[in-house]
Design a protein around this motif. Structure first.
Motif, PDB file in Angstrom:
ATOM      1  N   LYS A  45       0.825  -1.217   0.000  1.00 18.67           N
ATOM      2  CA  LYS A  45       0.000   0.000   0.000  1.00 18.67           C
ATOM      3  C   LYS A  45       0.856   1.262   0.000  1.00 18.67           C
ATOM      4  O   LYS A  45       0.680   2.157  -0.828  1.00 18.67           O
ATOM      5  CB  LYS A  45      -0.926   0.032   1.236  1.00 18.67           C
ATOM      6  CG  LYS A  45      -1.767  -1.208   1.431  1.00 18.67           C
ATOM      7  CD  LYS A  45      -2.616  -1.120   2.695  1.00 18.67           C
ATOM      8  CE  LYS A  45      -1.848  -1.039   4.009  1.00 18.67           C
ATOM      9  NZ  LYS A  45      -1.108  -2.272   4.347  1.00 18.67           N
ATOM     10  N   SER A  46       1.791   1.350   0.977  1.00 22.89           N
ATOM     11  CA  SER A  46       2.613   2.560   1.086  1.00 22.89           C
ATOM     12  C   SER A  46       3.480   2.744  -0.144  1.00 22.89           C
ATOM     13  O   SER A  46       3.653   3.868  -0.628  1.00 22.89           O
ATOM     14  CB  SER A  46       3.505   2.499   2.331  1.00 22.89           C
ATOM     15  OG  SER A  46       2.701   2.504   3.491  1.00 22.89           O
ATOM     16  N   THR A  47       4.010   1.650  -0.654  1.00 24.01           N
ATOM     17  CA  THR A  47       4.855   1.743  -1.845  1.00 24.01           C
ATOM     18  C   THR A  47       4.049   2.307  -3.013  1.00 24.01           C
ATOM     19  O   THR A  47       4.517   3.173  -3.753  1.00 24.01           O
ATOM     20  CB  THR A  47       5.427   0.347  -2.198  1.00 24.01           C
ATOM     21  OG1 THR A  47       6.122  -0.144  -1.056  1.00 24.01           O
ATOM     22  CG2 THR A  47       6.368   0.419  -3.381  1.00 24.01           C
ATOM     23  N   MET A 160      -2.921  10.085   1.851  1.00 24.54           N
ATOM     24  CA  MET A 160      -2.782   9.878   3.301  1.00 24.54           C
ATOM     25  C   MET A 160      -2.349   8.449   3.583  1.00 24.54           C
ATOM     26  O   MET A 160      -2.964   7.503   3.090  1.00 24.54           O
ATOM     27  CB  MET A 160      -4.107  10.137   4.006  1.00 24.54           C
ATOM     28  CG  MET A 160      -4.682  11.515   3.744  1.00 24.54           C
ATOM     29  SD  MET A 160      -6.009  11.881   4.913  1.00 24.54           S
ATOM     30  CE  MET A 160      -6.661  13.364   4.166  1.00 24.54           C
ATOM     31  N   ASP A 161      -1.305   8.306   4.391  1.00 24.14           N
ATOM     32  CA  ASP A 161      -0.798   6.974   4.726  1.00 24.14           C
ATOM     33  C   ASP A 161      -1.028   6.678   6.201  1.00 24.14           C
ATOM     34  O   ASP A 161      -0.307   7.185   7.060  1.00 24.14           O
ATOM     35  CB  ASP A 161       0.694   6.875   4.378  1.00 24.14           C
ATOM     36  CG  ASP A 161       1.172   5.427   4.392  1.00 24.14           C
ATOM     37  OD1 ASP A 161       0.424   4.550   4.877  1.00 24.14           O
ATOM     38  OD2 ASP A 161       2.299   5.172   3.924  1.00 24.14           O
ATOM     39  N   GLU A 162      -2.043   5.892   6.497  1.00 26.04           N
ATOM     40  CA  GLU A 162      -2.407   5.499   7.862  1.00 26.04           C
ATOM     41  C   GLU A 162      -2.370   6.695   8.819  1.00 26.04           C
ATOM     42  O   GLU A 162      -1.727   6.631   9.868  1.00 26.04           O
ATOM     43  CB  GLU A 162      -1.456   4.408   8.384  1.00 26.04           C
ATOM     44  CG  GLU A 162      -1.236   3.280   7.376  1.00 26.04           C
ATOM     45  CD  GLU A 162      -1.683   1.915   7.857  1.00 26.04           C
ATOM     46  OE1 GLU A 162      -2.360   1.834   8.893  1.00 26.04           O
ATOM     47  OE2 GLU A 162      -1.367   0.933   7.166  1.00 26.04           O
ATOM     48  N   PRO A 163      -3.059   7.783   8.499  1.00 17.75           N
ATOM     49  CA  PRO A 163      -2.911   8.999   9.298  1.00 17.75           C
ATOM     50  C   PRO A 163      -3.496   8.887  10.708  1.00 17.75           C
ATOM     51  O   PRO A 163      -3.180   9.710  11.552  1.00 17.75           O
ATOM     52  CB  PRO A 163      -3.664  10.059   8.490  1.00 17.75           C
ATOM     53  CG  PRO A 163      -4.687   9.291   7.728  1.00 17.75           C
ATOM     54  CD  PRO A 163      -4.029   7.981   7.399  1.00 17.75           C
TER      55      PRO A 163
HETATM   56 MG    MG Z   1       2.473   1.101   4.940  1.00 22.99          MG
END
Ligand code: MG
Ligand code: ADP
Length: 376
Positions: A45-47, A160-163
């Motif tokens: 996901k983050s990538t 947004m990454d796991e904010p």
């Molecule tokens: Mg991640």
């Protein structure tokens, strides 16, 4: 709405050495959409998000934003803002200076900075905290500073990454609603990464579920809940998770392993799995029709109770309203035939007519009388 905040990934792959973090994924985000990238830790996901932002370069494939191919553009030229899990606030700067940091480096004039700051501070309810340092704020307030810093940039796209993952449960639920409200008020295009299916279901217009760097399912929250594309998708969405039971061939159709007397699906479904959600199962007295079962234990949760019930060689979770008084362990289970999900031996949803065939033996189980006597 203009197309400038459309985001399109075309066969994007990211490799690190021999390992593939993101494997040939494609999707197209409509301007104004709130899209969730959902999946377990490590699924890519983050990538994916960082490749959209320009913080990682794709090994192959293209990223388009609006009409532009941005695949090789640096982050600053992509016209988007990003909110990280860590907030990434400057500890020595005040809240106000943290929020306007980006505007200052873009040489936005002071008067305009102040005006935008006041507007955004009001939007996220930080007007009274502008002179404080981040250390003097609660987790939720810090999260709002990070949000404000992103909103003030006035970019139409926010990643947004796991904010919310550093916040406690109560605050998370407040912030979910705040972020969703802000997004629709400002008509932002948001791609939001989370491993939390509750966030995905409650915030997303659309959920892209990932596993091992690939997309498992891309649909509305409703579609993911009601028509999960695979056993993995079925078990990832919903709490408690869907029951997944191996099916074997019986005399009259497919049966649950260890419960040869009751056919629960057509014979062709044997070898695969039966999926049934805890909330779709009814518990009836032992002299009713239905699947013979034994109550093993109960978990009382206030509004409802999760009963753990043995059927053949397996244990099912059954969600019951309130706190039913289960007087004896022996019982029968009933579910409406259209509530079942059938998956093949590879865990893929069966897209055939098995589930719709009204003549199948398993569909002729009569519905027991309304629950009542059993629970008192
Ligand atoms: Mg991640
Ligand atoms: P998620 O955000 O879904 O938890 P990530 O996108 O962070 O997953 O990671 C996907 C995979 O890529 C993981 O196996 C992770 O270990 C690997 N990975 C992430 N960043 C790097 C990196 N900089 N170098 C090597 N491998 C990485």
């Amino acid at each position: 709405m203009s197309n400038q905040s459309r985001i399109r990934l075309e066969q994007v792959t990211k490799r690190w050495g021999a390992s593939t973090a993101v494997d040939n994924i494609s999707f197209d985000v409509t301007p104004g959409q709130f899209v969730i990238l959902l999946g377990p830790s490590g699924c890519g996901k983050s990538t994916t998000l960082r490749m959209i932002a320009g913080l990682e370069e794709a090994s192959s494939g293209q990223v388009h934003i609006g009409e532009r191919d941005v695949t090789h553009l640096p982050p600053g030229d992509r016209g988007l803002s990003m909110v990280f899990q860590s907030y990434a606030l400057f500890p020595h700067l005040s809240v106000a200076d943290n929020i306007v940091f980006g505007l200052r480096s873009r040489k936005v004039p002071k008067a305009e900075r102040r005006e935008r700051l006041n507007k955004v501070a009001e939007l996220v309810d930080l007007t009274d905290y502008l002179d404080r340092k981040p250390a003097q704020l609660s987790g939720g307030q810090r999260q709002r500073v990070a949000l404000a810093r992103s909103i003030i940039s006035e970019h139409p796209i926010c990643l947004m990454d796991e904010p919310l993952s550093n916040l406690d449960a109560r605050l998370r639920s407040d912030m979910r609603r705040e972020i969703k409200a802000l997004q629709s008020r400002l008509n932002m295009t948001v791609i939001y990464v989370t491993h939390d299916q509750v966030e995905a279901m409650s915030m997303g217009d659309r959920v892209i579920l990932m596993q091992h760097g690939t997309i498992v399912q891309d649909g509305t929250p409703d579609e993911l809940y009601n028509r999960p594309a695979s056993a993995f998708a079925a078990s990832f969405i919903g709490s408690p998770a869907m029951n997944l039971l191996p099916l074997v061939a019986g005399a009259n159709g497919a049966v649950i392993e260890g419960e040869p007397g009751t056919s629960v699906a057509p014979l062709e479904a044997a070898g695969g799995q039966l999926g049934i959600r805890p909330e779709d199962i009814e518990l009836h007295p032992a002299n009713s029709p239905g699947v013979p079962a034994t109550v093993i234990s109960e978990e009382y949760l206030g509004a409802d109770t999760i009963a753990y019930v043995a059927v053949g060689a397996h244990t099912l979770r059954v969600r019951l309203n309130g706190r039913p008084l289960l007087t004896q362990p022996a019982c029968r289970l009933y579910w409406a035939p259209e509530k079942i999900h059938l998956f093949d031996a590879n865990g893929q949803r069966r897209h055939d007519t098995l589930q719709e065939d009204p003549s199948a033996a398993y569909r002729r189980v009569p519905r027991p009388p309304a629950v009542g006597s059993f629970q008192h």
